[in-house]
Design a protein around this motif. Structure first.
Motif, mmCIF file in Angstrom:
data_model
loop_
_atom_site.group_PDB
_atom_site.id
_atom_site.type_symbol
_atom_site.label_atom_id
_atom_site.label_comp_id
_atom_site.label_asym_id
_atom_site.label_seq_id
_atom_site.Cartn_x
_atom_site.Cartn_y
_atom_site.Cartn_z
ATOM 1 N N PHE A 228 0.824 -1.202 0.081
ATOM 2 C CA PHE A 228 0.067 0.060 -0.124
ATOM 3 C C PHE A 228 0.800 1.345 0.012
ATOM 4 N N GLN A 229 1.998 1.162 0.865
ATOM 5 C CA GLN A 229 2.941 2.391 0.795
ATOM 6 C C GLN A 229 3.549 2.597 -0.725
ATOM 7 N N ILE A 230 3.816 1.491 -1.217
ATOM 8 C CA ILE A 230 4.416 1.546 -2.516
ATOM 9 C C ILE A 230 3.440 2.277 -3.553
ATOM 10 N N LEU A 231 2.465 1.694 -3.484
ATOM 11 C CA LEU A 231 1.229 2.146 -4.302
ATOM 12 C C LEU A 231 0.978 3.647 -4.142
ATOM 13 N N ARG A 232 0.806 4.072 -2.841
ATOM 14 C CA ARG A 232 0.519 5.163 -2.563
ATOM 15 C C ARG A 232 1.465 6.388 -3.061
ATOM 16 N N HIS A 233 2.959 6.099 -2.480
ATOM 17 C CA HIS A 233 3.991 7.175 -2.385
ATOM 18 C C HIS A 233 4.871 6.995 -3.621
ATOM 19 N N ILE A 234 4.639 5.804 -4.381
ATOM 20 C CA ILE A 234 5.639 5.755 -5.524
ATOM 21 C C ILE A 234 5.039 5.395 -6.912
ATOM 22 N N THR A 235 4.049 4.562 -6.871
ATOM 23 C CA THR A 235 3.253 4.301 -8.076
ATOM 24 C C THR A 235 2.254 5.481 -8.383
ATOM 25 N N MET A 236 1.446 6.090 -7.546
ATOM 26 C CA MET A 236 0.551 6.874 -8.203
ATOM 27 C C MET A 236 1.021 8.152 -8.290
ATOM 28 N N PRO A 237 1.833 8.772 -7.945
ATOM 29 C CA PRO A 237 2.483 9.974 -8.307
ATOM 30 C C PRO A 237 3.180 9.563 -9.729
ATOM 31 N N LEU A 238 3.632 8.673 -9.958
ATOM 32 C CA LEU A 238 4.408 8.425 -11.331
ATOM 33 C C LEU A 238 3.562 8.011 -12.583
ATOM 34 N N VAL A 239 2.262 7.852 -12.040
ATOM 35 C CA VAL A 239 1.152 7.443 -13.213
ATOM 36 C C VAL A 239 0.325 8.458 -13.068
ATOM 37 N N ALA A 240 0.681 9.658 -12.724
ATOM 38 C CA ALA A 240 -0.438 10.844 -12.431
ATOM 39 C C ALA A 240 -0.687 11.358 -13.874
ATOM 40 N N PRO A 241 0.109 11.347 -14.823
ATOM 41 C CA PRO A 241 -0.155 11.646 -16.023
ATOM 42 C C PRO A 241 -1.386 10.965 -16.838
ATOM 43 N N ALA A 242 -1.267 9.817 -16.629
ATOM 44 C CA ALA A 242 -2.300 8.559 -16.994
ATOM 45 C C ALA A 242 -3.440 8.952 -16.284
ATOM 46 N N VAL A 243 -3.657 9.302 -15.229
ATOM 47 C CA VAL A 243 -4.684 9.752 -14.384
ATOM 48 C C VAL A 243 -5.610 10.853 -15.185
ATOM 49 N N THR A 244 -4.722 11.851 -15.158
ATOM 50 C CA THR A 244 -5.205 12.891 -16.056
ATOM 51 C C THR A 244 -6.022 12.473 -17.195
ATOM 52 N N ILE A 245 -5.234 11.689 -18.140
ATOM 53 C CA ILE A 245 -5.882 11.381 -19.257
ATOM 54 C C ILE A 245 -7.064 10.727 -19.349
ATOM 55 N N CYS A 246 -7.132 9.818 -18.258
ATOM 56 C CA CYS A 246 -8.054 8.688 -18.066
ATOM 57 C C CYS A 246 -9.484 9.528 -17.633
ATOM 58 N N LEU A 247 -9.227 10.326 -16.550
ATOM 59 C CA LEU A 247 -10.276 11.224 -15.962
ATOM 60 C C LEU A 247 -10.850 11.978 -17.060
ATOM 61 N N PHE A 248 -10.014 12.570 -18.079
ATOM 62 C CA PHE A 248 -10.718 13.323 -19.273
ATOM 63 C C PHE A 248 -11.343 12.691 -19.983
#
Length: 322
Positions: A228-248
């Motif tokens: 969970f810590q890896i997902l929250r502090h490493i994975t999620m910040p690095l995939v933030a551009p993909a989150v922006t695209i998917c939300l759009f």
């Protein structure tokens, strides 16, 4: 090039200096290279721009014009009414208000579920599983089906399939009138839309997850970080551009839902599940009030454009902060 000689005497010595003057070479306004570049640009961009103009620009601006008219879409007489259509929609059209609120509710639910499920599927198929390629294909396949066809398939499942399962098992969930009640019909549309869209969103998240450096994850594990810590502090910040695209993508597609709404419930029962796109279609092509339908479409366009621009702006700021 012209040269001029000047004779000067410096300390008793005669010095001859030659001054060269160069005529300015004028470059033609339309050189062969410029004409060639313009021709290539027109050759490649011209057909696309022509098609875009005929299919998008002309219908869009003609629709903006008809939004201020009282036209039924059939006769040749078009009467200019100014802002009367917009006043009617804002102050009198209760069904338009209900459809707008329902579409907003559906959009919020669909955005959350589609992105959460799509991200979860992406994490699943990026694990070291032997069947991960098969799972990717299976999860993406619903996106290849057309919305109308998919809606009719799920209509059969909700009406016939669930009823048969309910009779055999006696489970109350399958005995519900899924498309005959307002609340369950709404969730039926959500289920179909999320089932169709999650696979496409999964592909975008897979591409983002594969670009996460494994060295960072290994270092975090060595330091004692859990999943969970890896997902929250490493994975999620690095995939933030993909989150922006998917939300759009999910925001735009959820607001514009039409085919699943039409094929599953057609706005029923009693217009309780009539989304905004279906309401616009009904107003323009069923009720033959094309002017009011175009006014609704213009308001719809402005709202969706404003929301998507705001969403992208906020997501980009969070990318920078993270």
């Amino acid at each position: 090039m012209n040269s001029q000689s000047n004779v000067k005497e410096v300390d008793g010595a005669v010095v001859v200096s030659e001054k060269r003057t160069q005529k300015a070479v004028s470059t033609p306004l339309f050189s062969k290279k410029k004409l060639k570049d313009a021709g290539l640009f027109t050759l490649f961009v011209g057909p696309v721009f022509l098609a875009f103009t005929l299919i998008v620009l002309i219908p869009f601006f003609s629709g903006v014009y008809y939004a201020f008219t009282d036209w039924n879409g059939i006769t040749g007489s078009v009467q200019w009414v100014g802002l009367d259509n917009f006043k009617y929609l804002i102050f009198e059209d209760k069904q338009f208000h209900a459809s707008f609120l329902l579409t907003t509710k559906y959009t919020i639910v669909a955005i959350l579920l589609t992105n959460v499920i799509g991200f979860g599927l992406a994490i699943l198929v990026t694990q070291m599983l032997k069947t991960r390629n098969i799972l990717r294909t299976v999860f993406f396949m619903p996106n290849l089906l057309g919305g109308l066809l998919l809606g009719f398939i799920w209509q059969f499942i909700f009406v016939k399939g669930f009823a048969s399962i309910g009779e055999i098992t006696g489970i109350p969930l399958f005995e519900l009138a899924w498309l005959g009640d307002a609340s369950t019909a709404f969730w039926g549309i959500v289920i179909v839309s999320v089932w169709q869209g999650a696979g496409y969103i999964m592909i975008i998240y897979i591409a983002a997850l594969q670009n996460v450096p494994q060295e960072l994850i290994e270092a975090a594990r060595i330091d004692g970080a859990n999943r969970f810590q890896i997902l929250r502090h490493i994975t999620m910040p690095l995939v933030a551009p993909a989150v922006t695209i998917c939300l759009f993508l999910t925001t735009a597609s959820s607001f514009k839902i039409f085919d699943a709404n039409l094929s599953l419930t057609n706005g029923g029962p009693f217009k309780s599940t009539e989304m905004l796109a279906l309401n616009i279609y009904t107003e323009a092509f069923v009720n033959n009030r094309y002017g009011i339908g175009e006014a609704k479409a213009l308001i719809f366009f402005l709202v969706v454009a404003a929301i998507t621009v705001l969403q992208v702006t906020i997501s980009k700021k969070r990318e920078v902060e993270s």
